[in-house]
Scaffold this motif. Structure first.
Motif, mmCIF file in Angstrom:
data_model
loop_
_atom_site.group_PDB
_atom_site.id
_atom_site.type_symbol
_atom_site.label_atom_id
_atom_site.label_comp_id
_atom_site.label_asym_id
_atom_site.label_seq_id
_atom_site.Cartn_x
_atom_site.Cartn_y
_atom_site.Cartn_z
ATOM 1 N N ALA A 67 0.814 -1.210 0.000
ATOM 2 C CA ALA A 67 0.000 0.000 0.000
ATOM 3 C C ALA A 67 0.848 1.260 0.000
ATOM 4 C CB ALA A 67 -0.930 0.010 1.216
ATOM 5 N N SER A 68 2.114 1.157 0.384
ATOM 6 C CA SER A 68 3.002 2.316 0.416
ATOM 7 C C SER A 68 4.083 2.265 -0.657
ATOM 8 C CB SER A 68 3.664 2.440 1.795
ATOM 9 O OG SER A 68 2.723 2.806 2.782
ATOM 10 N N ALA A 69 4.074 1.221 -1.487
ATOM 11 C CA ALA A 69 5.134 1.078 -2.490
ATOM 12 C C ALA A 69 5.169 2.257 -3.458
ATOM 13 C CB ALA A 69 4.946 -0.238 -3.259
ATOM 14 N N GLY A 70 4.003 2.694 -3.910
ATOM 15 C CA GLY A 70 3.959 3.816 -4.841
ATOM 16 C C GLY A 70 4.348 5.129 -4.196
ATOM 17 N N VAL A 71 4.057 5.271 -2.899
ATOM 18 C CA VAL A 71 4.456 6.467 -2.166
ATOM 19 C C VAL A 71 5.969 6.545 -2.070
ATOM 20 C CG1 VAL A 71 4.406 7.562 0.102
ATOM 21 C CG2 VAL A 71 2.314 6.645 -0.868
ATOM 22 N N HIS A 72 6.586 5.423 -1.684
ATOM 23 C CA HIS A 72 8.038 5.412 -1.547
ATOM 24 C C HIS A 72 8.726 5.654 -2.883
ATOM 25 C CE1 HIS A 72 7.332 2.711 2.217
ATOM 26 N NE2 HIS A 72 7.177 3.999 2.489
ATOM 27 N N GLN A 73 8.088 5.219 -3.958
ATOM 28 C CA GLN A 73 8.676 5.438 -5.274
ATOM 29 C C GLN A 73 8.739 6.925 -5.614
ATOM 30 O OE1 GLN A 73 10.110 3.102 -7.078
ATOM 31 N NE2 GLN A 73 10.682 4.535 -8.709
ATOM 32 N N ALA B 257 9.769 9.220 -3.824
ATOM 33 C CA ALA B 257 11.046 9.748 -3.348
ATOM 34 C C ALA B 257 12.176 9.487 -4.332
ATOM 35 C CB ALA B 257 11.387 9.141 -1.985
ATOM 36 N N ARG B 258 11.988 8.527 -5.225
ATOM 37 C CA ARG B 258 13.021 8.182 -6.196
ATOM 38 C C ARG B 258 12.784 8.848 -7.554
ATOM 39 N NH1 ARG B 258 16.189 4.116 -4.587
ATOM 40 N NH2 ARG B 258 16.724 3.581 -6.742
ATOM 41 N N GLU B 259 11.643 9.526 -7.690
ATOM 42 C CA GLU B 259 11.347 10.231 -8.929
ATOM 43 C C GLU B 259 12.024 11.606 -8.904
ATOM 44 O OE1 GLU B 259 9.727 8.910 -11.337
ATOM 45 O OE2 GLU B 259 8.458 7.327 -10.509
ATOM 46 N N PRO B 260 12.293 12.182 -10.073
ATOM 47 C CA PRO B 260 12.939 13.508 -10.116
ATOM 48 C C PRO B 260 11.947 14.650 -9.882
ATOM 49 C CG PRO B 260 12.566 12.731 -12.341
ATOM 50 C CD PRO B 260 12.111 11.612 -11.426
ATOM 51 N N TRP B 261 11.152 14.537 -8.826
ATOM 52 C CA TRP B 261 10.068 15.493 -8.598
ATOM 53 C C TRP B 261 10.249 16.296 -7.320
ATOM 54 C CZ3 TRP B 261 5.604 11.503 -9.658
ATOM 55 C CH2 TRP B 261 5.531 11.256 -11.036
#
Length: 387
Positions: A278-284, A286-290
């Motif tokens: 449920a939090s995998a997309g949230v943590h991702q 942090a790895r995006e250039p955003w």
């Protein structure tokens, strides 16, 4: 001769029933001709092939556009809704920022043509100091508790909570805001008279009493999968920032997050267990250039939104902050410019109480020192908030 609506507002309402929101080709036609003439050209087939193709069924079903527009107006009145269009006093000016991110690769993210609203509040005033809280429909107890707490504390600090009215995180955010008597805005993917999902009916009734129900689609419009993605750009554009609380890798909340980042809004997320899908997309995020910011409580959200400190100190105060080095005019302009929003020079000068000439010269100086960014002749506080 085609029987046309006699009012641009009616014409925009009709066009919103014929062409999905955010369509670049229709917007270009509207810029060229205006709403009433756009209706005439569509009904008489004097439009590009693609636009003629996607409107052909609606035109065939509604031979008289004036009558169809009146039917929509009557349905709007019957459900207690009103329609606002660009230029109205309660139209949120920050929606114009969607023009900045619409290009050949993003042809369906143009600003709304009109908005159906149910509720007594002024939309522009309500969203002038607002934050979106979004996330998974299949939320965990942890995620719902966190969304509720954030919404409660943000509301007590004078921020309006905006979300999508869905189950899970959206519901928790709306209810958290209303638990403190605050307003909230639910941006729907259906008509405002039958908000989706039906299981949230009691919640929507509360929203009507304390806030607003908002939609780009006329009464009678059903919730469809693509409409959830379309409305996400409005959630992102209305608010100064977006907090994502729980989201899987394939989640509509991540779509809202992308729009927020592209608009230059403040993008934030709350952490969850690394073992939780449920939090995998949230943590991702942090790895995006955003430049997504990790937040754990409302004070941190407010600090990121304002760029000049939250409600409570999180450490010993600095003896000398960069903000202290600004002169009075510079400081007033920086404080008057909400982080995340893009503002025209005259409006910013008026908010800061500074003559236009002085504001223009000072903003250019602040740009060179890294305090503000200029986008399409408008200004926003830089992502760092300081050089």
């Amino acid at each position: 001769m085609t029987n046309l609506p006699n009012d641009p507002r009616l014409a925009l309402m009709l066009l919103s029933s014929v062409v999905e929101p955010g369509d670049a080709e229709l917007d270009e036609l509207l810029d060229e001709t205006g709403p009433i003439e756009a209706v005439r050209r569509i009904w008489e087939g004097e439009v590009p092939e693609r636009l003629r193709r996607i409107t052909s069924a609606a035109v065939a079903c509604a031979e008289d556009p004036a009558d169809s527009a009146r039917d929509i107006a009557e349905a709007t009145e019957a459900c207690g809704a009103r329609v606002v269009i660009p230029g109205d006093p309660d139209w949120p000016p920050q929606l114009h920022d969607l023009h900045l991110v619409c290009d050949a690769d993003e042809p369906h993210v143009r600003p709304p043509r009109c908005l159906w609203i149910r509720g007594d509040h002024d939309l522009a005033a309500l969203c002038a100091r607002s934050v979106a809280i979004v996330g998974s429909r299949a939320a965990t107890d942890y995620g719902q508790h966190l969304a509720d707490d954030l919404a409660t504390d943000l509301t007590e600090s004078g921020w309006t909570v905006v979300s999508g009215g869905a189950l899970g995180i959206d519901r928790a955010a709306h209810l958290g805001a209303m638990s403190r008597g605050g307003p909230t805005v639910a941006v729907l993917a259906s008509g405002v008279e039958l908000p989706y999902p039906k299981s949230n009916r009691a919640m929507f009734e509360l929203v009507l009493k304390q806030g607003l129900l908002l939609s780009e689609w006329p009464p009678g419009s059903s919730a469809m999968k693509h409409r959830f993605l379309t409305r996400n750009r409005v959630i992102a554009a209305l608010t100064a920032g977006t907090v994502v609380v729980e989201a899987a890798n394939r989640s509509g909340a991540r779509n809202t997050a992308r729009h927020a980042a592209e608009l230059g809004r403040v993008l934030m997320f709350t952490p969850g267990p690394v073992t939780s899908s449920a939090s995998a997309g949230v943590h991702q995020l942090a790895r995006e250039p955003w430049d997504a910011r990790l937040v754990t409580r409302a004070e941190e959200v407010i600090e990121d939104l304002t760029g000049i400190g939250g409600l409570a100190a999180t450490g010993p105060p600095s003896q000398h902050r960069p903000f202290d080095s600004l002169n009075e005019i510079e400081a007033r302009l920086v404080e008057a410019l909400p982080r995340g929003y893009v503002v025209e020079t005259p409006r910013l000068a008026a908010a800061a109480g500074i003559p236009l000439t002085a504001a223009t010269e000072t903003l250019e100086r602040l740009r060179t020192t890294g305090w503000v960014d200029q986008i399409d002749r408008r200004w926003r506080l830089s992502r760092g908030g300081q050089p």
